[in-house]
Design an enzyme around this catalytic site. Structure first.
Site, PDB file in Angstrom:
ATOM      1  N   ARG A  30      15.101  67.247  47.717  1.00 30.48           N
ATOM      2  CA  ARG A  30      14.298  67.867  48.538  1.00 30.48           C
ATOM      3  C   ARG A  30      14.692  68.105  50.005  1.00 30.48           C
ATOM      4  NH1 ARG A  30       9.917  68.576  45.501  1.00 30.48           N
ATOM      5  NH2 ARG A  30       9.477  67.109  43.721  1.00 30.48           N
ATOM      6  N   ILE A  32      14.779  68.195  53.888  1.00 30.43           N
ATOM      7  CA  ILE A  32      14.051  67.232  54.837  1.00 30.43           C
ATOM      8  C   ILE A  32      13.148  68.103  55.849  1.00 30.43           C
ATOM      9  CG2 ILE A  32      15.777  67.131  56.568  1.00 30.43           C
ATOM     10  CD1 ILE A  32      15.570  64.138  56.727  1.00 30.43           C
ATOM     11  N   GLU A  96      23.977  75.620  58.515  1.00 31.74           N
ATOM     12  CA  GLU A  96      24.214  74.443  59.213  1.00 31.74           C
ATOM     13  C   GLU A  96      25.210  73.406  58.817  1.00 31.74           C
ATOM     14  OE1 GLU A  96      20.170  73.182  60.054  1.00 31.74           O
ATOM     15  OE2 GLU A  96      19.812  74.792  61.140  1.00 31.74           O
ATOM     16  N   HIS A 101      25.264  74.989  49.397  1.00 30.32           N
ATOM     17  CA  HIS A 101      23.979  74.566  48.872  1.00 30.32           C
ATOM     18  C   HIS A 101      23.065  75.874  48.557  1.00 30.32           C
ATOM     19  CE1 HIS A 101      23.860  74.150  53.325  1.00 30.32           C
ATOM     20  NE2 HIS A 101      22.825  74.679  53.195  1.00 30.32           N
ATOM     21  N   HIS A 103      19.332  76.995  48.365  1.00 26.41           N
ATOM     22  CA  HIS A 103      18.064  76.658  48.545  1.00 26.41           C
ATOM     23  C   HIS A 103      17.052  77.108  47.686  1.00 26.41           C
ATOM     24  CE1 HIS A 103      18.405  75.845  53.323  1.00 26.41           C
ATOM     25  NE2 HIS A 103      19.633  76.432  53.064  1.00 26.41           N
TER      26      HIS A 103
HETATM   27  P1  AMP Z   1      21.653  75.610  55.886  1.00 23.77           P
HETATM   28  O1  AMP Z   1      20.964  76.240  57.379  1.00 23.77           O
HETATM   29  O2  AMP Z   1      21.808  76.597  54.827  1.00 23.77           O
HETATM   30  O3  AMP Z   1      22.858  75.027  56.213  1.00 23.77           O
HETATM   31  O4  AMP Z   1      20.643  74.282  55.461  1.00 23.77           O
HETATM   32  C1  AMP Z   1      20.612  73.136  55.531  1.00 23.77           C
HETATM   33  C2  AMP Z   1      19.367  72.435  55.277  1.00 23.77           C
HETATM   34  O5  AMP Z   1      19.673  70.882  54.986  1.00 23.77           O
HETATM   35  C3  AMP Z   1      18.159  72.528  56.161  1.00 23.77           C
HETATM   36  O6  AMP Z   1      17.184  73.481  55.637  1.00 23.77           O
HETATM   37  C4  AMP Z   1      17.958  71.154  56.731  1.00 23.77           C
HETATM   38  O7  AMP Z   1      16.724  70.879  56.724  1.00 23.77           O
HETATM   39  C5  AMP Z   1      18.297  70.447  55.263  1.00 23.77           C
HETATM   40  N1  AMP Z   1      18.810  68.867  55.853  1.00 23.77           N
HETATM   41  C6  AMP Z   1      19.484  68.537  56.703  1.00 23.77           C
HETATM   42  N2  AMP Z   1      19.712  67.239  56.662  1.00 23.77           N
HETATM   43  C7  AMP Z   1      19.113  67.030  55.559  1.00 23.77           C
HETATM   44  C8  AMP Z   1      18.795  65.620  54.650  1.00 23.77           C
HETATM   45  N3  AMP Z   1      19.505  64.464  55.345  1.00 23.77           N
HETATM   46  N4  AMP Z   1      18.175  65.567  53.745  1.00 23.77           N
HETATM   47  C9  AMP Z   1      17.820  66.627  53.237  1.00 23.77           C
HETATM   48  N5  AMP Z   1      17.838  67.920  53.765  1.00 23.77           N
HETATM   49  C10 AMP Z   1      18.535  67.815  55.048  1.00 23.77           C
END
Ligand code: AMP
Length: 122
Positions: A30, A32, A96, A101, A103
């Site tokens: 999930r 965060i 980020e 990954h 979503h």
């Molecule tokens: P992106 O902007 O596509 O790289 O998405 C990165 C996602 O990783 C964001 O939606 C963050 O909320 C999620 N995220 C960052 N750190 C964690 C974590 N420790 N556990 C779960 N999700 C995370």
């Protein structure tokens, strides 16, 4: 180093996450900061930095991301109403974390894919 991404640490169990699915190629957990009632990230168990870095050698893993997404969607009760899969790539895509990954978002109507049209943002 590339082999030390945040998501690889989650895959290895070195950082806590709410893991909802795992197999030999991918892991799902999930997000965060959920953007919908269901927001799960599905990641390869090895690091592919971005969608721009995929190769033919990754095709089994890339296919598994979709079948795992379907499995998670079924677990979460999303198959009838549907869901959205998003892959952000590099800066303009809003990526980020440099570990490819998918979503998986669902649980309510998600609206249009973009909040602004090209004309509005010009
Ligand atoms: P992106 O902007 O596509 O790289 O998405 C990165 C996602 O990783 C964001 O939606 C963050 O909320 C999620 N995220 C960052 N750190 C964690 C974590 N420790 N556990 C779960 N999700 C995370």
């Amino acid at each position: 180093m590339a082999d030390d991404t945040l998501f690889l640490k989650i895959v290895r169990g070195e950082i806590d996450a709410d893991v909802v699915y795992r197999d030999d190629l991918v892991t799902a957990f999930r997000d965060i900061h959920p953007q919908a009632p269901v927001h799960v990230l599905i990641v390869p168990n090895h690091v592919i930095a971005t969608a721009a870095d995929v190769s033919e050698a990754d095709e089994a893993t890339l296919g598994r991301l979709f079948t795992a997404a379907r499995t998670v969607a079924a677990q979460e009760g999303l198959l009838d109403d549907g869901y959205r899969l998003i892959v952000n790539c590099k800066a303009h895509g809003g990526q980020e974390v440099d570990h490819l990954h998918v979503h998986l978002l669902g649980g309510e109507p998600l609206g249009p894919m973009r909040s602004r049209t090209r004309a509005e943002s010009a």
